[in-house]
Design an enzyme around this catalytic site. Structure first.
Site, PDB file in Angstrom:
ATOM      1  N   GLY A  66     -72.704 -23.983 -21.700  1.00 22.54           N
ATOM      2  CA  GLY A  66     -72.161 -23.464 -22.965  1.00 22.54           C
ATOM      3  C   GLY A  66     -70.738 -23.983 -23.170  1.00 22.54           C
ATOM      4  O   GLY A  66     -70.386 -24.459 -24.254  1.00 22.54           O
ATOM      5  N   HIS A  67     -69.929 -23.921 -22.105  1.00 22.76           N
ATOM      6  CA  HIS A  67     -68.550 -24.455 -22.203  1.00 22.76           C
ATOM      7  C   HIS A  67     -68.586 -25.965 -22.418  1.00 22.76           C
ATOM      8  O   HIS A  67     -67.825 -26.503 -23.229  1.00 22.76           O
ATOM      9  CB  HIS A  67     -67.764 -24.167 -20.918  1.00 22.76           C
ATOM     10  CG  HIS A  67     -67.580 -22.715 -20.620  1.00 22.76           C
ATOM     11  ND1 HIS A  67     -68.250 -22.079 -19.612  1.00 22.76           N
ATOM     12  CD2 HIS A  67     -66.791 -21.781 -21.197  1.00 22.76           C
ATOM     13  CE1 HIS A  67     -67.891 -20.810 -19.568  1.00 22.76           C
ATOM     14  NE2 HIS A  67     -67.001 -20.605 -20.520  1.00 22.76           N
TER      15      HIS A  67
ATOM     16  N   SER B 103     -71.002 -16.932 -17.538  1.00 22.04           N
ATOM     17  CA  SER B 103     -70.474 -17.057 -16.169  1.00 22.04           C
ATOM     18  C   SER B 103     -70.969 -15.899 -15.314  1.00 22.04           C
ATOM     19  O   SER B 103     -71.130 -16.021 -14.102  1.00 22.04           O
ATOM     20  CB  SER B 103     -68.949 -17.065 -16.189  1.00 22.04           C
ATOM     21  OG  SER B 103     -68.503 -18.096 -17.039  1.00 22.04           O
TER      22      SER B 103
ATOM     23  N   MET C 263     -62.201 -19.010 -19.243  1.00 21.62           N
ATOM     24  CA  MET C 263     -61.777 -18.321 -18.016  1.00 21.62           C
ATOM     25  C   MET C 263     -62.425 -18.976 -16.803  1.00 21.62           C
ATOM     26  O   MET C 263     -62.506 -18.369 -15.724  1.00 21.62           O
ATOM     27  CB  MET C 263     -62.129 -16.835 -18.090  1.00 21.62           C
ATOM     28  CG  MET C 263     -61.394 -16.142 -19.245  1.00 21.62           C
ATOM     29  SD  MET C 263     -61.146 -14.381 -18.992  1.00 21.62           S
ATOM     30  CE  MET C 263     -62.808 -13.825 -18.824  1.00 21.62           C
TER      31      MET C 263
ATOM     32  N   LYS D  29     -71.743 -16.553 -28.416  1.00 21.27           N
ATOM     33  CA  LYS D  29     -72.203 -15.463 -27.540  1.00 21.27           C
ATOM     34  C   LYS D  29     -71.208 -14.305 -27.549  1.00 21.27           C
ATOM     35  O   LYS D  29     -71.591 -13.154 -27.562  1.00 21.27           O
ATOM     36  CB  LYS D  29     -72.425 -15.946 -26.103  1.00 21.27           C
ATOM     37  CG  LYS D  29     -73.141 -14.863 -25.296  1.00 21.27           C
ATOM     38  CD  LYS D  29     -73.404 -15.272 -23.893  1.00 21.27           C
ATOM     39  CE  LYS D  29     -72.192 -15.122 -23.027  1.00 21.27           C
ATOM     40  NZ  LYS D  29     -71.751 -13.717 -22.858  1.00 21.27           N
TER      41      LYS D  29
ATOM     42  N   GLN E 163     -57.268  -8.659 -20.437  1.00 21.08           N
ATOM     43  CA  GLN E 163     -58.482  -8.313 -21.167  1.00 21.08           C
ATOM     44  C   GLN E 163     -59.525  -7.620 -20.284  1.00 21.08           C
ATOM     45  O   GLN E 163     -60.633  -7.362 -20.724  1.00 21.08           O
ATOM     46  CB  GLN E 163     -59.077  -9.547 -21.859  1.00 21.08           C
ATOM     47  CG  GLN E 163     -59.656 -10.607 -20.934  1.00 21.08           C
ATOM     48  CD  GLN E 163     -60.021 -11.875 -21.692  1.00 21.08           C
ATOM     49  OE1 GLN E 163     -59.161 -12.650 -22.097  1.00 21.08           O
ATOM     50  NE2 GLN E 163     -61.305 -12.078 -21.911  1.00 21.08           N
TER      51      GLN E 163
ATOM     52  N   GLY F 265     -67.601 -19.900 -28.335  1.00 21.78           N
ATOM     53  CA  GLY F 265     -69.056 -19.722 -28.339  1.00 21.78           C
ATOM     54  C   GLY F 265     -69.455 -18.470 -29.103  1.00 21.78           C
ATOM     55  O   GLY F 265     -68.791 -17.434 -29.011  1.00 21.78           O
TER      56      GLY F 265
ATOM     57  N   VAL G 168     -75.608 -21.290 -26.241  1.00 19.78           N
ATOM     58  CA  VAL G 168     -76.523 -22.150 -25.470  1.00 19.78           C
ATOM     59  C   VAL G 168     -77.360 -21.233 -24.578  1.00 19.78           C
ATOM     60  O   VAL G 168     -76.827 -20.326 -23.931  1.00 19.78           O
ATOM     61  CB  VAL G 168     -75.733 -23.166 -24.615  1.00 19.78           C
ATOM     62  CG1 VAL G 168     -76.682 -24.037 -23.785  1.00 19.78           C
ATOM     63  CG2 VAL G 168     -74.863 -24.051 -25.516  1.00 19.78           C
TER      64      VAL G 168
HETATM   65  O1  PAF Z   1     -64.117 -16.109 -23.916  1.00 20.63           O
HETATM   66  C1  PAF Z   1     -63.316 -16.202 -22.962  1.00 20.63           C
HETATM   67  O2  PAF Z   1     -63.590 -16.858 -21.963  1.00 20.63           O
HETATM   68  C2  PAF Z   1     -61.984 -15.477 -23.029  1.00 20.63           C
HETATM   69  O3  PAF Z   1     -62.097 -14.273 -23.689  1.00 20.63           O
HETATM   70  C3  PAF Z   1     -60.861 -16.349 -23.653  1.00 20.63           C
HETATM   71  C4  PAF Z   1     -61.158 -16.694 -25.097  1.00 20.63           C
HETATM   72  C5  PAF Z   1     -60.689 -17.617 -22.846  1.00 20.63           C
HETATM   73  C6  PAF Z   1     -59.541 -15.569 -23.611  1.00 20.63           C
HETATM   74  O4  PAF Z   1     -59.175 -15.243 -22.324  1.00 20.63           O
END
Ligand code: PAF
Length: 290
Positions: free
Chosen positions: A36-37, A186, A30, A149, A61, A147, A176
């Site tokens: 971590g990403h 984030s 997102m 997390k 979500q 991740g 991480v």
């Molecule tokens: O972990 C996230 O950043 C979100 O839940 C994902 C997997 C990108 C789905 O929107």
């Protein structure tokens, strides 16, 4: 690195790669990326011929009172992180591309979505499962990286991929942490100095319980006590639970299989989650999966 915004362009870019038998890795995000990403992207780049990263702040979500509108964004910085971590394609769809007018079909996860975060964020995992299934269909990756997390998310997505026969391997990469133990997120950007100090108590508790576990403590109630002790300084703990890492059912009695010790808490107005996995040596030797 190619940047694409539509599903048609994404498919056109990936089709020849797939036809050449290239292995495609996928890191859904997102945005507001952190190390971590970057770790997920680097792992994908090391294991796959091409890595697709998506940035999409998925409205379905977020609950009504959650931080969708204020969710942090910094596209320029994100692009640099993707580039440096060796992503091949950055997919930046608009909401109307993902949820066109008339959209009405969702993935309903089963009982894995009910405990832990599911209790406090009704509909959250339905939104996650739906968007991830859609992104999997768009990218058609061989491997997808998530991740640890977001532990419950990884369990829900693995189950969904199995249940729906999605031809993708879900790879879960360890959390991480900053040097002092704080899990990268984030949402850490919302923390001022004082809030950050209190946020640290979460990982302090979890890591103390993990150390006790590694020193031989197996009693679930004792491990929870050890984790909870430093967390007394956190504003509001939503849950601190010790659960089976596959069924997410609470562990009663001794930890004799891989368990996840999971916490969610508000530090000021910022909701943070974290977890550690506790794997008894016998389960580790037998290849017990988180
Ligand atoms: O972990 C996230 O950043 C979100 O839940 C994902 C997997 C990108 C789905 O929107």
């Amino acid at each position: 690195m190619r940047v694409v915004r539509t599903i048609a362009d994404l498919r056109a870019l990936l089709r020849p790669l797939r036809e050449e038998g290239k292995r495609i890795g996928f890191v859904p995000t997102m945005g507001f990326l952190h190390d971590g990403h970057a770790t997920l992207i680097r792992q994908s780049a090391a294991r796959c011929d091409a890595t697709v990263v998506s940035i999409f702040v998925n409205p379905t979500q977020f609950g009504l009172s959650e931080d969708l509108a204020s969710y942090p964004r910094d596209l320029e910085r994100d692009q640099n992180i993707c580039l440096e971590a060796d992503a091949s394609v950055l997919f930046l769809p608009e909401a109307a591309e993902i949820y066109p007018t008339g959209f009405q079909t969702h993935i309903e996860p089963g009982r894995l979505a009910d405990p832990l975060c599911g209790r406090f964020r009704p509909g959250h995992f339905r939104g996650v499962a739906t968007v991830v299934a859609k992104l999997f269909n768009m990218v058609q990756p061989d491997l997808a990286f998530f991740g640890q997390k977001d532990f419950q998310q990884t369990v829900v997505i693995r189950r969904m991929a199995r249940d729906l026969n999605l031809p993708v391997d879900v790879v879960v990469v360890p959390t991480v942490r900053e040097a002092d133990g704080l899990a990268l997120s984030s949402r850490n950007t919302y923390l001022d100095e004082d809030a950050r100090r209190r946020a640290l108590l979460l990982s302090e508790g979890l890591l103390a319980a993990k150390a006790a576990f590694e020193a031989g403590e197996r009693l679930g109630t004792r491990l929870l006590e050890i984790a909870r002790a430093p967390m007394a300084g956190v504003d509001s703990i939503q849950y601190l639970e010790l659960v089976d890492s596959q069924s997410l059912e609470p562990i009663q009695g001794p930890v004799d299989r891989t368990a996840a010790l999971c916490v969610a808490a508000y530090v000021g107005s910022t909701r943070l989650i974290d977890n550690v996995l506790l794997t008894p040596p016998v389960a580790a030797a037998a290849g017990s999966q988180a």
